[in-house]
Design an enzyme around this catalytic site. Structure first.
Site, PDB file in Angstrom:
ATOM      1  CG  ASN A  92      -1.945   1.936  96.448  1.00  0.00           C
ATOM      2  OD1 ASN A  92      -1.124   1.064  96.231  1.00  0.00           O
ATOM      3  ND2 ASN A  92      -1.795   3.178  96.011  1.00  0.00           N
ATOM      4  CG  HIS A 122     -13.207  -9.231 119.085  1.00  0.00           C
ATOM      5  ND1 HIS A 122     -13.344 -10.578 118.872  1.00  0.00           N
ATOM      6  CD2 HIS A 122     -12.301  -8.810 118.182  1.00  0.00           C
ATOM      7  CE1 HIS A 122     -12.541 -10.968 117.898  1.00  0.00           C
ATOM      8  NE2 HIS A 122     -11.908  -9.900 117.452  1.00  0.00           N
ATOM      9  N   GLY A 149      -4.008   6.935 102.949  1.00  0.00           N
ATOM     10  CA  GLY A 149      -3.257   5.786 103.429  1.00  0.00           C
ATOM     11  C   GLY A 149      -3.272   5.661 104.942  1.00  0.00           C
ATOM     12  CB  ALA A 167      -2.613   9.878 105.400  1.00  0.00           C
ATOM     13  CE  LYS A 175     -10.725  20.658 110.161  1.00  0.00           C
ATOM     14  NZ  LYS A 175     -10.722  21.400 111.432  1.00  0.00           N
ATOM     15  NE  ARG A 178       3.868  21.530 103.616  1.00  0.00           N
ATOM     16  CZ  ARG A 178       5.116  21.255 103.983  1.00  0.00           C
ATOM     17  NH1 ARG A 178       5.357  20.184 104.680  1.00  0.00           N
ATOM     18  NH2 ARG A 178       6.098  22.049 103.654  1.00  0.00           N
TER      19      ARG A 178
END
Length: 344
Positions: A92, A122, A149, A167, A175, A178
């Site tokens: 996306n 780095h 995302g 996300a 997990k 809800r």
């Protein structure tokens, strides 16, 4: 350099791919990165020309499993030639792959908006950093993986098959936060793809009419489902899946690089500010890998109250309701409802 010593332009590239310290500012590596940037930019220009688009992806990446790969613009890939993807790969908008080392991605892998994959790192030693030395470690992502995302995958990580990365997570399987009920959507539906293309065209017009107030406000009204007044501001570039499922109140302001995936309704109240690179998601892919293969996912509405400030790079997940007078801190991941007048 001695006159008899022949310059080896691939020397730093070999060190890079071998996991050794290398000079990141090497001229040949810089040339490869510039070529990758040009190839990546080309994808956005030919997104609606299927044959050219498929060929451009093959020219960008080291290998591609089939002709169904999708890379949504804008995106950033350092080299491209070191990234190898399997079948039905989807990336996306606003994703980054720093492929200084090899990146292997399996079949049926989905990247949400803003995913970051880093093989480059780095040195911890400041003295080594000052002389421009870098290193890289390969990353491997298995098949049937969903990366949510804003997730970040760090150098040297291997992710197995059937994994879900939540996300905003760093290499941590998600997990479910809800239980939700929402509508089902089939990815790849031609009608949905056409509506997404139309939304992109409307968003592109915003930049062209930014300094013509009347045309600018009319363009915003054509993008959103409803707008509370003529004071809305959308700073380009932004990405909206559809636009018409978004309903904003008075004095709405959205800064650049924001993403709203409005497969379900998004309601935003009066006096709401979205900082740069905020991401609002209504769609959610199944955690069950077997269900993901069917390309069916659910979408859950998001509601944001009045007088809300959402800090830069914050992520609001599907089904969330945010109350009035709330401040969401920069980089926060909002997984559950937020009551009135709190700071997250």
């Amino acid at each position: 350099m001695d006159a008899n010593t022949q310059y080896d332009k691939h020397a730093e590239e070999r060190k890079m791919l071998a996991g050794e310290l290398y000079t990141g500012a090497d001229p040949y590596l810089d040339q490869l990165r510039k070529e990758a940037q040009e190839k990546t930019a080309k994808l956005g220009l030919i997104r609606n020309e299927p044959e050219k688009y498929k060929q451009a992806i093959r020219e960008l990446l080291g290998s591609v499993g089939d002709d169904e790969a999708i890379i949504e613009s804008p995106a950033h890939i350092d080299y491209g030639c070191n990234t190898h993807v399997g079948k039905r790969f989807q990336m996306n908008v606003r994703c980054t792959i720093l492929d200084s080392a090899r990146v292997d991605i399996g079949d049926d892998v989905l990247f949400g908006p803003g995913v970051q994959v880093y093989t480059a790192e780095h040195p911890v030693d400041p003295a080594e950093r000052l002389v421009g030395l870098e290193m890289a470690r390969p990353i491997k992502i298995g098949s049937n993986v969903w990366v949510g995302g804003g997730a970040i995958i760090l150098p040297g990580v291997t992710i197995g098959n059937g994994v879900t990365i939540g996300a905003g997570e760093g290499n941590t399987p998600a997990k479910q936060s809800r239980d939700l009920t929402g509508k089902s959507i089939t990815g790849g539906n031609l009608n949905i793809q056409q509506r997404q293309r139309e939304a992109k065209k409307r968003l592109a017009r915003l930049t062209l009419v930014r300094h013509n107030p009347e045309e600018y406000q009319q363009a915003i009204r054509e993008i959103f489902g409803s707008v509370g007044d003529d004071q809305a501001v959308i700073e380009s570039p932004v990405y909206l899946d559809f636009g018409y499922s978004i309903h904003v109140g008075k004095r709405f302001r959205m800064h650049a690089m924001c993403v709203i995936l409005d497969s379900a309704r998004v309601e935003i109240g009066d006096n709401v500010v979205l900082g740069p690179a905020v991401q609002v998601y209504t769609p959610q892919h199944p955690v069950d890998p077997a269900l993901r293969l069917t390309r069916v996912y659910h979408a859950y509405p998001v509601k944001i109250g009045n007088n809300v400030v959402v800090g830069s790079s914050a992520i609001i997940l599907p089904g969330v309701t945010i109350g009035n007078g709330v401040t969401i801190g920069a980089g926060a991941v909002v997984t559950k409802d937020v009551p009135d007048n709190v700071v997250v």
